[in-house]
Design an enzyme around this catalytic site. Structure first.
Site, mmCIF file in Angstrom:
data_model
loop_
_atom_site.group_PDB
_atom_site.id
_atom_site.type_symbol
_atom_site.label_atom_id
_atom_site.label_comp_id
_atom_site.label_asym_id
_atom_site.label_seq_id
_atom_site.Cartn_x
_atom_site.Cartn_y
_atom_site.Cartn_z
ATOM 1 N N MET A 59 44.900 37.955 42.640
ATOM 2 C CA MET A 59 44.234 38.677 41.558
ATOM 3 C C MET A 59 44.007 37.728 40.393
ATOM 4 O O MET A 59 44.834 36.859 40.110
ATOM 5 C CB MET A 59 45.079 39.873 41.105
ATOM 6 C CG MET A 59 45.305 40.885 42.227
ATOM 7 S SD MET A 59 46.197 42.368 41.721
ATOM 8 C CE MET A 59 44.908 43.264 40.855
ATOM 9 N N CYS A 60 42.867 37.876 39.764
ATOM 10 C CA CYS A 60 42.588 37.200 38.507
ATOM 11 C C CYS A 60 41.615 38.110 37.768
ATOM 12 O O CYS A 60 41.382 39.235 38.210
ATOM 13 C CB CYS A 60 42.057 35.779 38.726
ATOM 14 S SG CYS A 60 40.547 35.652 39.707
ATOM 15 N N TRP A 61 41.095 37.670 36.636
ATOM 16 C CA TRP A 61 40.247 38.587 35.872
ATOM 17 C C TRP A 61 39.154 39.180 36.757
ATOM 18 O O TRP A 61 38.950 40.374 36.779
ATOM 19 C CB TRP A 61 39.634 37.869 34.677
ATOM 20 C CG TRP A 61 40.618 37.578 33.582
ATOM 21 C CD1 TRP A 61 41.979 37.735 33.621
ATOM 22 C CD2 TRP A 61 40.308 37.088 32.274
ATOM 23 N NE1 TRP A 61 42.536 37.368 32.430
ATOM 24 C CE2 TRP A 61 41.537 36.970 31.583
ATOM 25 C CE3 TRP A 61 39.130 36.726 31.638
ATOM 26 C CZ2 TRP A 61 41.596 36.501 30.263
ATOM 27 C CZ3 TRP A 61 39.192 36.261 30.331
ATOM 28 C CH2 TRP A 61 40.420 36.168 29.656
#
Ligand SMILES: O=C[C@H](O)[C@H](O)[C@H](O)COP(=O)(O)O
Length: 150
Positions: A59-61
């Site tokens: 997950m990241c932005w």
């Protein structure tokens, strides 16, 4: 299952995903230190390919940077998913072994639904075996030879 997980930021959505993984009985493999999204994607990809994890979740932005980084590890098939149908399809038709999600755009309950759809789809569609095998670089293929074929 053993699931490698990494995120470059933390919020309600990432916390819900980690809680769901643990609550559903998965062993969660996480990096020991905070790192940037390229290294986190690579960490999860390597954990899956090395066999330390059965699947990975990044997950990241946006979910895109960690997905791209994970996909640089040979043998990784990371797929960005934003709803359960996409996640299930990524397992069925692409044999995706890493799920990528945006921590900014998915509400916690949606992210958990996407996660479960991904992990609860155990086997790819056998009719896709040939296509899935064809994703991997072919013998002798390099960026130069691939460009030359276009
Ligand atoms: O694809 C990249 C991700 O969405 C990152 O989460 C975003 O760019 C923020 O990264 P950083 O905190 O390194 O600026």
């Amino acid at each position: 299952m053993r699931v490698a997980f990494a995120s470059d930021d933390e919020n309600e959505t990432t916390r819900a995903v980690v809680e769901a993984l643990a609550g559903d009985g998965h062993e969660v493999v996480r990096p020991e230190s905070a790192q940037g999204w390229p290294d986190l994607g690579r960490f999860v990809g390597r954990a899956v390919v090395d066999g330390r994890a059965d699947f990975g979740v990044v997950m990241c932005w946006t979910g895109t940077g960690t997905a791209i980084a994970a996909n640089k590890v040979p043998g990784v098939r990371a797929a960005l998913a934003w709803d359960p149908w996409i996640a299930r399809g990524a397992r069925l038709w692409n044999d995706a072994n890493v799920l990528a999600m945006s921590l900014k755009r998915l509400a916690p309950d949606v992210a958990v639904e996407v996660l479960r759809a991904f992990l609860d789809t155990p086997e790819p569609d056998p009719d896709e075996a040939e296509n899935i095998a064809a994703i991997e670089p072919q013998a002798g293929e390099t960026a130069a030879t691939t460009a030359g074929e276009r």
